[in-house]
Enzyme design. Structure first.
Site, PDB file in Angstrom:
ATOM      1  N   LYS A  79       0.855  -1.195   0.000  1.00  0.00           N
ATOM      2  CA  LYS A  79       0.000   0.000   0.000  1.00  0.00           C
ATOM      3  C   LYS A  79       0.888   1.242   0.000  1.00  0.00           C
ATOM      4  O   LYS A  79       1.927   1.270   0.670  1.00  0.00           O
ATOM      5  CB  LYS A  79      -0.905  -0.025   1.234  1.00  0.00           C
ATOM      6  CG  LYS A  79      -1.946   1.094   1.263  1.00  0.00           C
ATOM      7  CD  LYS A  79      -2.860   0.951   2.480  1.00  0.00           C
ATOM      8  CE  LYS A  79      -3.940   2.018   2.531  1.00  0.00           C
ATOM      9  NZ  LYS A  79      -4.848   1.884   3.686  1.00  0.00           N
ATOM     10  N   SER A 154      -9.785   1.997   2.633  1.00  0.00           N
ATOM     11  CA  SER A 154      -8.881   2.721   1.771  1.00  0.00           C
ATOM     12  C   SER A 154      -7.840   1.855   1.060  1.00  0.00           C
ATOM     13  O   SER A 154      -7.251   2.307   0.083  1.00  0.00           O
ATOM     14  CB  SER A 154      -8.149   3.789   2.595  1.00  0.00           C
ATOM     15  OG  SER A 154      -7.308   3.180   3.560  1.00  0.00           O
ATOM     16  N   SER A 178     -10.010  -0.384   6.821  1.00  0.00           N
ATOM     17  CA  SER A 178      -9.415  -0.267   5.476  1.00  0.00           C
ATOM     18  C   SER A 178      -8.700  -1.492   4.932  1.00  0.00           C
ATOM     19  O   SER A 178      -8.312  -1.501   3.771  1.00  0.00           O
ATOM     20  CB  SER A 178      -8.447   0.907   5.443  1.00  0.00           C
ATOM     21  OG  SER A 178      -9.185   2.087   5.281  1.00  0.00           O
TER      22      SER A 178
HETATM   23  N1  GLN Z   1     -13.259   4.194   6.017  1.00  0.00           N
HETATM   24  C1  GLN Z   1     -12.666   4.594   7.231  1.00  0.00           C
HETATM   25  C2  GLN Z   1     -12.291   6.062   7.168  1.00  0.00           C
HETATM   26  O1  GLN Z   1     -12.564   6.638   6.190  1.00  0.00           O
HETATM   27  C3  GLN Z   1     -11.482   3.755   7.539  1.00  0.00           C
HETATM   28  C4  GLN Z   1     -10.230   4.189   6.902  1.00  0.00           C
HETATM   29  C5  GLN Z   1      -9.066   3.337   7.272  1.00  0.00           C
HETATM   30  O2  GLN Z   1      -9.197   2.305   7.897  1.00  0.00           O
HETATM   31  N2  GLN Z   1      -7.894   3.819   6.900  1.00  0.00           N
HETATM   32  O3  GLN Z   1     -11.757   6.614   8.070  1.00  0.00           O
END
Ligand code: GLN
Length: 491
Positions: A79, A154, A178
């Site tokens: 990532k 994400s 994410s």
């Molecule tokens: N969807 C969640 C957010 O927008 C989680 C994001 C994540 O785990 N990095 O914060």
């Protein structure tokens, strides 16, 4: 035989028996990147060419008997918020578009020692803020099951790349879901380890008390193997915990006899898609058939988790992202009259709308007049969330829920409605708030053929129970054998 159909544990076996070479593996994945990347767009930076060169050298070393580890020559995707020395780490943000990391994250250092090869950096929502990878400043990633839909986020690039067989496995990061949610959307396995089990050194911080790096893999065995490689205390991360090293693959026995499973009814109420509910319930029933004891219970603090998460995550983000000021890292505005304008213009031009929204919200909840009402309250609720989970784990070995309230949806459906996007995190955020491990495994597909994930939550540092339960169901359901992404809507 298509090497990219194999899991990493199968590849390792073949490498070990000298049936295949690292070059053959890396080339097979590079071919898939060539074939699918124009449709899927999982990468921000491809390192496929360098990876092929590296694999040749590694094959030579193997021949000469210089074997660093059995993982030597296995490729992986990373990532784009995890630093690799000499390679761009963009966090899919204009702010870091040209930032080349001067050092390796601890997880990358470990990979280099073992001889793993990076195939490249994978797309994500900007600074990991989002749930669909649509908030990437680079491009949108498409879900390999249906290219008109999002891969989740994400870590959408990581999950899509594993699903499309562009990489055999990948690292993601999980602050509020994410890793697990994109794994669920893309029909792969995503594990968020216990907070502190994996070093965060070299992971660009979003919300430091919630962030964890974890594996996204084709199956549960690979997940356990990759966790073996990345887990462990690191003095460079003061929140990493010194726990005894374990071999997580030992937990994969296939048996769940006598396992006590709790099913919180709050995760099966309004807002969860009917088909998701039904298919996840079917999966839970399979555990009963396999001899586990299942009990419904109430985890009502879960109703407050989402609000708590967004206050804490945004507060920490507003502080962490203060370092991007146009001076020390990344993007600097061209036009400015004085220092203050340099800060303001660089941040205005360098950050996307979602990141700005979170910085503003975070700064607000931390400001002197509102700190007690929001941030302090959120920390108090966080304690209660932990307490409820502690009580639950005094009765149950693992807790089962859907990973996401819905399956992957059409690109563009939620990107202009932040609240709706936030609601999609309802099943995953409590796990981060309480610092627990959680895994998502694919259990079925919807009418439209889109994957549905089951989330298994464990108590702190009890990854073995969670992986053991995941493995047993995987062996029974055989999702990978029965379902494959078809690149619907592709060329
Ligand atoms: N969807 C969640 C957010 O927008 C989680 C994001 C994540 O785990 N990095 O914060």
């Amino acid at each position: 035989m298509d090497l990219t159909d194999l899991t990493v544990h199968e590849l390792i076996e073949k490498l070990d028996k000298k049936e295949i070479s690292s070059e053959e593996i890396v080339k097979a994945y590079a071919d898939n990147i060539n074939a699918h990347e124009s449709d899927v767009k999982a990468f921000v930076t491809s390192q496929a060419d360098e990876a092929i060169e590296e694999s040749k050298k590694i094959d030579e070393e193997r021949k000469a008997g210089n074997i660093k580890s059995k993982f030597m020559g296995i490729p992986i995707g990373i990532k784009d918020n995890i630093c690799i020395k000499g390679v761009k780490t963009t966090c899919s943000s204009k702010m870091l578009e040209n930032f080349v990391s001067p050092y390796d994250a601890t997880v990358i250092e470990k990979f280099k020692e073992l001889g793993l090869i990076s195939l490249g950096k994978l797309n994500m929502d900007e600074f990991a803020m989002g749930a669909s990878t649509e908030y990437s400043a680079m491009h949108k990633t498409h879900n390999p099951w249906d290219l008109s839909t999002v891969p989740g986020g994400s870590s959408g690039g990581s999950a899509a790349a594993v699903a499309a067989h562009e990489v055999p496995w990948a690292l993601g990061s999980d602050t509020g879901g994410s890793i697990r949610q994109p794994a669920s959307f893309c029909g792969v396995v995503g594990l968020k380890p216990t907070y502190g089990l994996v070093s965060r050194y070299g992971l660009v911080a979003f919300a430091s008390s919630l962030d964890q790096i974890g594996p996204i893999t084709k199956d549960v065995t690979d997940s356990a193997i990759l966790l073996n490689l990345i887990a462990g205390h690191d003095e460079k991360d003061s929140t990493s915990v010194d726990v005894q090293k374990k071999d997580y693959t030992k937990a994969l026995t296939g048996s769940v006899k006598g396992l006590k499973i709790g099913v919180p009814k709050e995760f099966f109420g309004d807002g969860i898609n009917e088909e998701v509910k039904q298919k996840v319930t079917n999966a839970i029933n399979q555990y009963r058939e396999m001899g586990a004891e299942i009990e419904e219970f109430s985890l009502d603090i879960a109703n407050y988790s989402l609000a708590t998460y967004y206050i804490i995550a945004c507060a920490e983000a507003s502080s962490n992202l203060g370092r991007f000021d146009g001076i020390r890292y990344g993007y600097r505005a061209k036009d400015y009259k004085d220092l203050n304008e340099l800060f303001v213009n660089s941040r205005t031009e360098g950050f996307g709308a979602e990141v700005k929204r979170r910085i503003i919200l975070g700064t607000y909840v931390l400001s002197s007049g509102y700190y007690d009402a929001y941030y302090k309250k959120a920390q108090q609720v966080r304690k209660l969330v932990k307490k409820e989970f502690d009580e639950a784990f005094s009765k149950y070995d693992v807790i089962l829920t859907p990973t996401s309230p819905n399956v992957a949806y059409t690109i563009g459906t939620k990107s202009n409605n932040p609240l709706e996007m936030y609601l999609a995190d309802i099943c995953t955020v409590s796990v981060n708030i309480a610092g627990l491990p959680g895994i998502s495994i694919p259990v079925d597909v919807s009418k439209e053929g889109m994957p549905i994930g089951l989330q298994i939550i464990g108590n702190k540092f009890e990854e073995e129970k969670l992986l053991g339960a995941a493995y047993a169901l995987e062996q029974k359901i055989k999702f990978r054998e029965n379902h494959k992404p078809e690149f619907k809507g592709g060329k």
